[in-house]
Design a protein around this motif. Structure first.
Motif, mmCIF file in Angstrom:
data_model
loop_
_atom_site.group_PDB
_atom_site.id
_atom_site.type_symbol
_atom_site.label_atom_id
_atom_site.label_comp_id
_atom_site.label_asym_id
_atom_site.label_seq_id
_atom_site.Cartn_x
_atom_site.Cartn_y
_atom_site.Cartn_z
ATOM 1 N N SER A 134 0.822 -1.227 0.000
ATOM 2 C CA SER A 134 0.000 0.000 0.000
ATOM 3 C C SER A 134 0.846 1.264 0.000
ATOM 4 C CB SER A 134 -0.923 0.019 1.225
ATOM 5 O OG SER A 134 -1.778 -1.075 1.193
ATOM 6 N N THR A 170 -3.974 -2.434 16.284
ATOM 7 C CA THR A 170 -4.486 -2.918 15.019
ATOM 8 C C THR A 170 -4.308 -1.802 13.998
ATOM 9 O OG1 THR A 170 -6.371 -3.975 13.913
ATOM 10 C CG2 THR A 170 -6.898 -2.212 15.439
ATOM 11 N N SER A 171 -4.413 -2.164 12.730
ATOM 12 C CA SER A 171 -4.297 -1.142 11.702
ATOM 13 C C SER A 171 -5.161 -1.545 10.521
ATOM 14 C CB SER A 171 -2.840 -0.951 11.261
ATOM 15 O OG SER A 171 -2.412 -2.099 10.553
ATOM 16 N N VAL A 172 -5.559 -0.559 9.770
ATOM 17 C CA VAL A 172 -6.351 -0.814 8.564
ATOM 18 C C VAL A 172 -5.843 0.079 7.443
ATOM 19 C CG1 VAL A 172 -8.478 -1.683 9.652
ATOM 20 C CG2 VAL A 172 -8.136 0.776 9.429
ATOM 21 N N ARG A 173 -6.404 -0.134 6.266
ATOM 22 C CA ARG A 173 -6.038 0.627 5.066
ATOM 23 C C ARG A 173 -4.531 0.619 4.829
ATOM 24 N NH1 ARG A 173 -10.197 5.629 5.629
ATOM 25 N NH2 ARG A 173 -12.051 4.369 5.734
ATOM 26 N N HIS A 176 -2.191 2.587 6.979
ATOM 27 C CA HIS A 176 -2.358 4.044 7.048
ATOM 28 C C HIS A 176 -3.011 4.459 8.365
ATOM 29 C CE1 HIS A 176 -3.048 8.146 5.939
ATOM 30 N NE2 HIS A 176 -4.339 7.996 5.715
ATOM 31 N N GLN A 178 -3.641 3.698 12.158
ATOM 32 C CA GLN A 178 -3.077 2.944 13.283
ATOM 33 C C GLN A 178 -3.947 3.129 14.520
ATOM 34 O OE1 GLN A 178 -0.183 0.978 13.415
ATOM 35 N NE2 GLN A 178 -0.191 1.141 11.176
#
Ligand SMILES: C[S@@+](CC[C@H](N)C(=O)[O-])C[C@H]1O[C@@H](n2cnc3c(N)ncnc32)[C@H](O)[C@@H]1O
Length: 193
Positions: A134, A170-173, A176, A178
């Motif tokens: 990403s 946890t993180s997503v995208r 990006h 956090q």
């Protein structure tokens, strides 16, 4: 992140840099009418929208305070949010897409800690450059943060990692966004302020 905060009915939760109150519906689901949401933001316009939302929904357990999170006086804020039993401090606090806009965000983090009880659950959601595959989206993320006034390299969740125990991440995208949630250590155990 709100799930990770494990809020329970009747608790008071502080939303630092609450903006228009986007988090409020989810927070209401957790703390219920017997709990309270304290929203702090420096923008009168944002708070006006948050107030409208609370009025429209019939939430009478939302307290909105206009203050700069980096310079506010926790003692003064406490007088505005003291509950029936005399307790002003919140059992939990969160800040979403906000610390990276604050200069210096470390001061806002210190105030967030001061406005919460011992071992409060604290949560930070903020942005960084996307990682791995990403990372090709980094220019886009940088422009979006720049336009919103956020410092994409601030990484304010590192303070939570330092000052809390039982940290969950946890993180997503593509990395990006956090998320960190943890239990506050006492001031004596955390870094001196
Ligand atoms: C991107 S918005 C996020 C709003 C909300 N937390 C959300 O997730 O929808 C950032 C918010 O931080 C507020 N803010 C920025 N600097 C601030 C400061 N020094 N003190 C208090 N609020 C601040 C802005 O007014 C804005 O409402």
């Amino acid at each position: 992140m709100i799930e990770l905060l494990e809020l329970t009915a009747g608790e008071q939760v502080l939303d630092l840099g609450c903006g228009t109150g986007m988090n409020f519906p989810l927070l209401q689901d957790q703390v219920g009418p017997g709990g309270r949401i304290v929203g702090i933001d420096r923008s009168a316009d944002m708070l006006a929208q948050a107030r409208k939302k609370a009025t429209r929904q019939g939430w009478d357990n939302v307290i909105l305070i206009q203050a700069d999170a980096t310079t506010l006086d926790p003692a003064k804020i406490s007088t505005q949010i003291t509950r029936a039993g005399g307790e002003a401090l919140s059992e939990a606090a969160l800040t979403t897409y906000a610390l990276s806009l604050m200069q210096p965000w470390q001061a806002a983090w210190a105030h967030m800690r001061k406005l919460t009880v011992e071992q409060a659950r604290l949560g930070v959601l903020d942005m960084q450059r996307p990682t791995g595959p990403s990372s090709v989206l980094t220019p886009l993320a940088r422009v979006a943060c720049w336009m919103g006034g956020a410092d994409i390299d601030a990484h304010p969740w590192t303070a939570l990692e330092r000052d809390c125990t039982d940290v969950r991440a946890t993180s997503v995208r593509g990395g990006h966004l956090q998320v960190r949630v943890g239990a506050k250590t006492s001031d004596a155990m955390g870094s001196p302020r």
